[in-house]
Scaffold this motif. Sequence first.
Motif, short mmCIF file in Angstrom:
data_model
loop_
_atom_site.label_atom_id
_atom_site.label_comp_id
_atom_site.label_asym_id
_atom_site.label_seq_id
_atom_site.Cartn_x
_atom_site.Cartn_y
_atom_site.Cartn_z
N ALA A 191 -12.56 5.05 -3.17
CA ALA A 191 -12.73 4.98 -1.80
C ALA A 191 -13.62 3.87 -1.14
O ALA A 191 -13.34 3.31 -0.11
CB ALA A 191 -13.63 6.36 -1.28
N THR A 192 -14.48 3.40 -1.85
CA THR A 192 -15.34 2.31 -1.42
C THR A 192 -14.41 1.03 -1.48
O THR A 192 -14.64 0.27 -0.72
CB THR A 192 -16.58 1.87 -2.26
N LEU A 193 -13.58 0.76 -2.43
CA LEU A 193 -12.71 -0.23 -2.53
C LEU A 193 -11.80 -0.28 -1.21
O LEU A 193 -11.51 -1.32 -0.41
CB LEU A 193 -11.70 -0.15 -3.72
N VAL A 194 -11.22 1.03 -0.78
CA VAL A 194 -10.41 1.08 0.45
C VAL A 194 -11.17 0.81 1.62
O VAL A 194 -10.56 -0.03 2.39
CB VAL A 194 -9.66 2.54 0.44
N ARG A 195 -12.32 1.19 1.78
CA ARG A 195 -13.12 0.75 2.96
C ARG A 195 -13.44 -0.64 2.91
O ARG A 195 -13.38 -1.26 4.04
CB ARG A 195 -14.33 1.66 2.71
N GLY A 196 -13.85 -1.20 1.80
CA GLY A 196 -14.09 -2.60 1.87
C GLY A 196 -12.87 -3.61 2.09
O GLY A 196 -12.94 -4.53 2.67
N PHE A 197 -11.65 -3.07 1.66
CA PHE A 197 -10.54 -3.82 1.87
C PHE A 197 -10.24 -3.86 3.13
O PHE A 197 -9.81 -4.78 3.97
CB PHE A 197 -9.37 -3.35 0.91
N ALA A 198 -10.42 -2.58 3.91
CA ALA A 198 -10.04 -2.45 5.42
C ALA A 198 -11.04 -3.53 6.26
O ALA A 198 -10.35 -4.12 7.08
CB ALA A 198 -10.06 -1.12 5.80
N LEU A 199 -11.93 -3.49 5.76
CA LEU A 199 -12.90 -4.59 6.67
C LEU A 199 -12.42 -5.93 6.45
O LEU A 199 -12.52 -6.72 7.33
CB LEU A 199 -14.68 -4.28 6.06
N ALA A 200 -12.33 -6.35 5.11
CA ALA A 200 -12.02 -7.53 4.74
C ALA A 200 -10.46 -8.05 5.61
O ALA A 200 -10.29 -9.03 5.92
CB ALA A 200 -11.77 -7.83 3.33
N HIS A 201 -9.54 -6.93 5.56
CA HIS A 201 -8.39 -7.12 6.39
C HIS A 201 -8.42 -7.76 7.46
O HIS A 201 -7.55 -8.46 8.15
CB HIS A 201 -7.35 -6.02 6.03
N GLN A 202 -9.45 -7.05 8.29
CA GLN A 202 -9.65 -7.49 9.72
C GLN A 202 -9.77 -8.96 9.86
O GLN A 202 -9.42 -9.65 10.82
CB GLN A 202 -10.78 -6.85 10.37
N VAL A 203 -10.39 -9.44 8.89
CA VAL A 203 -10.94 -10.95 8.91
C VAL A 203 -9.64 -11.95 8.11
O VAL A 203 -9.12 -12.81 8.59
CB VAL A 203 -12.19 -11.32 7.90
N CYS A 204 -9.01 -11.25 7.18
CA CYS A 204 -8.08 -12.04 6.32
C CYS A 204 -6.64 -10.93 6.39
O CYS A 204 -6.65 -10.37 5.14
CB CYS A 204 -8.63 -12.23 4.94
N PRO A 205 -5.93 -11.15 7.16
CA PRO A 205 -4.62 -10.31 7.43
C PRO A 205 -3.79 -10.62 6.17
O PRO A 205 -2.84 -9.69 5.94
CB PRO A 205 -4.07 -10.54 8.77
N GLN A 206 -4.01 -11.71 5.54
CA GLN A 206 -3.14 -11.66 4.20
C GLN A 206 -3.42 -10.99 3.09
O GLN A 206 -2.62 -10.98 1.86
CB GLN A 206 -3.09 -13.22 4.00
N LEU A 207 -4.34 -10.21 3.21
CA LEU A 207 -4.82 -9.56 2.16
C LEU A 207 -4.12 -8.26 1.82
O LEU A 207 -3.52 -7.64 2.99
CB LEU A 207 -6.17 -8.87 2.20
N ARG A 208 -3.75 -7.83 0.52
CA ARG A 208 -2.95 -6.76 0.32
C ARG A 208 -3.72 -6.02 -1.04
O ARG A 208 -4.37 -6.64 -1.73
CB ARG A 208 -1.60 -7.04 -0.25
N LEU A 209 -3.56 -4.56 -0.98
CA LEU A 209 -4.33 -3.92 -2.15
C LEU A 209 -3.16 -3.06 -3.01
O LEU A 209 -2.56 -2.31 -2.36
CB LEU A 209 -5.44 -2.88 -1.36
N LEU A 210 -3.48 -3.44 -4.21
CA LEU A 210 -2.48 -2.37 -5.11
C LEU A 210 -3.44 -1.64 -6.24
O LEU A 210 -4.23 -2.31 -6.79
CB LEU A 210 -1.67 -3.50 -5.86
N ILE A 211 -3.03 -0.31 -6.06
CA ILE A 211 -4.08 0.63 -6.87
C ILE A 211 -3.20 1.37 -7.70
O ILE A 211 -2.03 2.05 -7.50
CB ILE A 211 -4.59 1.77 -5.94
N ALA A 212 -3.48 1.03 -8.96
CA ALA A 212 -2.59 1.76 -10.21
C ALA A 212 -3.63 2.82 -10.61
O ALA A 212 -4.55 2.81 -11.12
CB ALA A 212 -2.22 0.73 -11.12
N GLY A 213 -2.92 3.85 -10.80
CA GLY A 213 -3.56 5.04 -11.45
C GLY A 213 -3.36 6.39 -10.57
O GLY A 213 -2.69 6.21 -9.52
#
Length: 745
Positions: free
Chosen positions: A210-232
């Motif tokens: 959950a912390t990864l998803v929240r941190g990614f969402a914040l970073a994506h606002q600044v860097c829209p080229q970011l993508r997140l791949l969760i395996a598991g």
Amino acid sequence: MKVMHLISGGDSGGAKTHVHSLLQNLTRTPGVDVTMVCFMEGQFSQEARELGIPTVVLAGKNLFKTRNVLKKMVLEGGYQILHCHGARGNMMGAMLRKATGLPVVTTVHSDYRLDYLGRPISRLTYGTINTIALRKLDYRIGVSDAMTDLLISRNFDPDKLFTIYNGIDFTPRIPTLSRPEYLKSVGLEADDSSVVVGIAARLNPVKDIATLVRGFALAHQVCPQLRLLIAGDGEQMDMLKSLAGELGVSRQVCFAGWISDTDSFYNALDVNTLTSLSETFPYSLTEGARAGLPTVASRVGGVPYLIEHGVHGLLFEAGDAEALSRHLITLAQDPELRRNMGQRLYQRAKADYSLESTLQRQLTIYETILRRQARTCGRRDGALVCGAYGRGNAGDDAILEAIVAELRQIDPDLPVWVLSRSPAETRQTYRVNSIYTFAPHKFLRRMAKTRLYINGGGSLMQDVTSHRSLWFYLFTISWAKRLGNQVMMYGCGIGPIHSQANRRRAARVLQKYVDAITLRDTHSKDELDDMGVTTPHILLSADPTVTLPPAPDTVIDGVLESQGIDPKGRYIGFALRPWPGYEEKAPAFAAAADYAYEKYGLIPVFLPIEPRLDVEAARLTARHMKAPYHILPTTGSSDHTIGLFARMQAVVSMRLHALVFAAGQGVPLVGVVYDQKISSFLSYIGQDLFLDLDKVTVQSLCSYIDAVYARIGDKEFLAGGVDRLRQVEEKNRLTARSLLEATTR
């Protein structure tokens, strides 16, 4: 070499992987004969046989009958070491230790106090038995430095602890699918401009996705080229998908579920992550390292031992989504930084965390155990080292590191004890036993058991900073001798001792109780002559820190980058310290730093030897400066400190060990003398650029900077004095060896 491994046979996860991988490779090693004994039949033992591991199952519930069977097997089979894993293995090892007379070692795969959480009866029975058994065994192996540190913090003997890591195969991997093919196969919308962040983990609370998803969402606002791949897969899958939707990143986050093609997964990533709340040492880090990925990870368990912040990756405190987002933004915006960090992590992991290194480490541990088993032990053994340790001074810490290293060269199995202001920190940093400096009842008792007492390095024999410290060191020297030790003063400086009463007291103690003194400069020899000290064997040597190497260039690149400093820049280093008269000279140091920048393009970098004092001294000077500058909050470990000084084009220093570190790396020097030890050292190595603190002016400092700049690149000028220092420094080690050889255990 013949080793029997004892394990319950019901193990899973990291412990199972470690044991199977290790024993499979040991069985293929010439000269090594291993047998694994399990106490239950099951998947663990079946898989072991399939891997070619000789496996015996003793499934009976009668402990004493099993013990007797094992005792017979051990004695008739000619085994040399018993190696235990887990609670049942440790219990049986403790029962066999005296019966067989063999050394018993255990690998501690997890925190034994947490192994049975949620199972109160098992925790009370197996947990208690395991806790007792661990104390009864001879040696322990932590599966990470963090685990070893945990054991040290619980007062296990550092001399009987080893560290090993869960190694993986670093043979080059060829992914089944290309990056675009793999991302398409899992349904992640990405193109060539995308920066893909990934994690492979169970979707349960301890992994804190959950912390990864929240941190990614914040970073994506600044860097829209970011993508997140969760395996598991796991119980939090639905919650995490809902969270991604609430944060507006559902299209940018892909849940791939459980995966088997890990090579293609890691090949598709740009950044690897780990957000766990608790870990020992996860395989996902080394798998990402094998793929050359920069890593953003929570600062838990063994993670900081693989990933040094700013060098091999970026760390954050577990649960801190904002810090995680800042790190993702940093990496997303800097492709070169991603490449550099990923390559440095790959190099480190391959060297220290590969299957080959794990196997070699285990063989070295066995050889050490057998060598110690054959060691003739008597009433006395070991060395006790006393100095100004545990106070956060990089110079004193380097002295201790050098002395311990040289004692290990003399005798790798010599027990070493250190008097320290911070004994817990000293135990963990240097993996030696440590006693609080001002605990005489403890260190006197230890002195009665050691063979060699070392008054170690630095200017301990002086009364400028304190009369009481001089009296304390003289007290320890006299009692070390009275209690039967050979006594050595190791690569030290003498003086200044101003009080006539102190000079008489020091001369009397040194004359009567010291066997050998090795000195780091000629002035110290003159002081001893003037005091009439002639009985000890006195030799001119050098400061022991001249033998210490710098960290690799790639590591120092990372340290500089983490401080916002270009590794390819040109710098002049300043090592300043507060001292009477320094404050009024701060503007002159500032003007000289500006001059170095304006005339020669050298950016000032302030490098603290004792951060709690030196950082403020640097700030005092920086307030008067116009040029750009950097103030490092700390220089870190000894090899980092030396490596940082090596990156300077020139160094201006009030600190002796800054001069020693810089000189050892061929860096031109200007010394500012607040104590005669500075001028003595520089004269000893043939350097002439130094001036007294009270004579510092803008003009004088600028003229010295002109002179030192002219020496940049003139390696021959420094090489002669430094090479001679390293040659004569060997007298420290040879003298210590002769004193140890003169004693009997």
